[in-house]
Design a protein around this motif. Structure first.
Motif, mmCIF file in Angstrom:
data_model
loop_
_atom_site.group_PDB
_atom_site.id
_atom_site.type_symbol
_atom_site.label_atom_id
_atom_site.label_comp_id
_atom_site.label_asym_id
_atom_site.label_seq_id
_atom_site.Cartn_x
_atom_site.Cartn_y
_atom_site.Cartn_z
ATOM 1 N N CYS B 73 0.845 -1.184 0.000
ATOM 2 C CA CYS B 73 0.000 0.000 0.000
ATOM 3 C C CYS B 73 0.892 1.250 0.000
ATOM 4 O O CYS B 73 1.783 1.385 0.836
ATOM 5 C CB CYS B 73 -0.892 -0.003 1.233
ATOM 6 S SG CYS B 73 -1.834 1.511 1.433
ATOM 7 N N ASN B 75 -0.060 4.112 0.717
ATOM 8 C CA ASN B 75 -0.521 5.017 1.757
ATOM 9 C C ASN B 75 0.057 4.667 3.123
ATOM 10 O O ASN B 75 0.623 5.514 3.812
ATOM 11 C CB ASN B 75 -2.056 4.988 1.790
ATOM 12 C CG ASN B 75 -2.644 5.971 2.750
ATOM 13 O OD1 ASN B 75 -2.160 7.099 2.830
ATOM 14 N ND2 ASN B 75 -3.651 5.547 3.489
ATOM 15 N N CYS B 76 -0.040 3.365 3.501
ATOM 16 C CA CYS B 76 0.383 2.978 4.856
ATOM 17 C C CYS B 76 1.494 1.928 4.865
ATOM 18 O O CYS B 76 1.888 1.441 5.926
ATOM 19 C CB CYS B 76 -0.815 2.468 5.646
ATOM 20 S SG CYS B 76 -1.350 0.816 5.163
ATOM 21 N N CYS B 89 -6.455 -1.746 0.140
ATOM 22 C CA CYS B 89 -5.622 -2.096 1.284
ATOM 23 C C CYS B 89 -6.524 -2.503 2.457
ATOM 24 O O CYS B 89 -7.410 -1.753 2.863
ATOM 25 C CB CYS B 89 -4.753 -0.913 1.688
ATOM 26 S SG CYS B 89 -3.898 -1.169 3.254
ATOM 27 N N CYS B 92 -5.975 0.261 5.521
ATOM 28 C CA CYS B 92 -6.394 1.663 5.480
ATOM 29 C C CYS B 92 -7.385 1.940 4.348
ATOM 30 O O CYS B 92 -7.771 3.088 4.137
ATOM 31 C CB CYS B 92 -5.180 2.582 5.334
ATOM 32 S SG CYS B 92 -4.470 2.599 3.676
HETATM 33 ZN ZN LIG Z 1 -2.877 0.927 3.416
#
Ligand SMILES: [Zn+2]
Ligand SMILES: Nc1nc2c(ncn2[C@@H]2O[C@H](COP(=O)(O)OP(=O)(O)OP(=O)(O)O)[C@@H](O)[C@H]2O)c(=O)[nH]1
Ligand SMILES: [Zn+2]
Ligand SMILES: [Zn+2]
Lengths: 261, 113
Positions: B73, B75-76, B89, B92
């Motif tokens: 991911c 993002n995270c 994901c 998140c």
């Molecule tokens: Zn994520």
């Protein structure tokens, strides 16, 4: 031509044709596998004593190498190349008919038209004022890098030009075959449904731009553009979007900007 | 339908490799097909069977190794498994990701005699 395994029907049975000229065969008979070996007897054992031969080769390596060669030609001649992919009838040819008169004022424009049959699309491009060559793939459901290489030898695009490749209308197969293009443009029309990106993810994943066409029909169809974009971004978060109407002309300027950027 | 052109690529490469090694018959073909390669395995196997029917690979055993789809991911940074290209994901719900495995489509090895 190999009628034992039929593979020429799938891949090498294509013809090239310029509007107003007789078709030619590709002249590329690279087919050399052996059908006449004398080993008719069936062996029972699966794993014999023979040492395995390690290959670790991508199945598409031959296509990818030819695509690299095409890319080299495009780079050397500074030809910007776009591979247009979509399901049948989403408006690729109509879009090219709209783009050609505008782009022609700035650069030389060439088109390679891929269809299973007929030279209709190449004739339409010819009418619109660009140099075109038609590749008929026969039963083949996608263009491959070799077809483009052969088409280039006949089309002979000049330096600093634009080349559009209209792939066979098919949202599955062309996604796997690199042609050497700079960018892949997927044309989706609002009559096709907002779940297209989830049904045909590979094409959305491998494209850089998604043109949403036939927006003039939005009042008559149940198509949520925001939902469509969300779905497409789930597959490929780098994807750009341009909304157009190829027949009405809305959005064409923005598309021209993207192409020339 | 492109499984037919893929199968014909495989047969061409496999038989060339066998010939280069001075062999006359291919007995086993080992393929790697990632879960996210966009290749339909059952269609590919049918195509392979019909294409090899009259070739030096006739009756060869086809072994497939399926690599799992995995993404990180963006993002995270969570690493997760996925069977399609659009799974969010699980941590998140982010949609930005980098696929790190599952796109393989290779001929790994062959056996010939
Ligand atoms: Zn994520
Ligand atoms: N209403 C509307 N119709 C469109 C638009 N663009 C294309 N069409 C129509 O859609 C039909 C198919 O268009 P084409 O341009 O031939 O589509 P294509 O993608 O080239 O089709 P194939 O090459 O057969 O895959 C034609 O009847 C076009 O007039 C548009 O923006 N709005
Ligand atoms: Zn068309
Ligand atoms: Zn196909």
């Amino acid at each position: 031509m190999c009628d034992t395994c039929g593979c020429s029907d799938n891949e090498k049975g294509y013809t090239l044709e310029k509007p107003g000229q007789k078709p030619t065969n590709s002249g590329n008979d690279v087919h050399d596998h052996d059908h006449s070996n004398g080993h008719g007897h069936g062996h029972g054992h699966g794993h014999g004593t023979s040492e395995p031969i390690l290959l670790s080769t991508p199945v598409l390596s031959k296509n990818n190498l030819i695509a690299e060669r095409n890319r080299g030609i495009f780079e050397a001649k500074n030809i910007k190349t776009f591979n247009l992919v979509s399901s049948p009838g989403s408006g690729k040819t109509t879009l090219l008919e709209k783009l050609i008169p505008i782009l022609k004022k700035l650069k030389e424009v060439y088109v390679i038209e891929g269809d299973q049959q007929t030279t209709n699309d190449a004739n339409r491009i010819d009418q619109a004022g660009a140099m075109a060559i038609q590749v008929n793939t026969g039963k083949g459901c996608h263009l491959d890098a070799m077809m483009i290489h052969d088409a280039l030898l006949q089309l002979k695009p000049t330096e600093n030009s634009l080349l559009f490749i209209e792939n066979v209308g098919n949202l599955v197969c062309p996604s796997l075959f690199d042609l050497g293009e700079n960018s892949r443009i997927l044309i989706s029309s609002v009559t096709e449904g907002a779940d297209k990106p989830l049904k045909y993810p590979y094409m959305f994943e491998s494209s850089q731009l998604c043109v949403i066409n036939k927006t003039d029909l939005l009042p008559y169809v149940d198509f949520r553009i925001d939902q469509f974009k969300t779905n497409a971004l789930r597959v490929n978060h780098h994807l750009d979007f341009v909304e157009v109407s190829a027949t009405g002309g809305q959005g064409i300027e923005e598309l021209v900007k993207w192409i020339l950027a | 339908m492109h499984e037919f052109s893929l199968a014909s690529e495989i047969v061409d490469m496999v038989e060339q490799a066998a010939k280069n090694a001075g062999k006359g018959k291919v007995t086993c073909i080992e393929l790697e097909i990632g879960e996210l390669a966009g290749v339909e395995e059952s269609a590919l196997l049918i195509a392979l069977e019909s294409l090899t029917l009259h070739s030096m690979s006739k009756g060869a055993q086809i072994i497939t190794k399926n690599t799992k789809g995995k993404a990180i991911c963006s993002n995270c940074n969570f690493e997760y498994e996925l069977q399609d290209l659009f799974t969010l994901c699980p941590k998140c719900s982010g949609f930005r990701k980098q696929i790190i495995s599952g796109k393989e489509f290779n001929i790994l090895s062959i056996e010939a005699e």
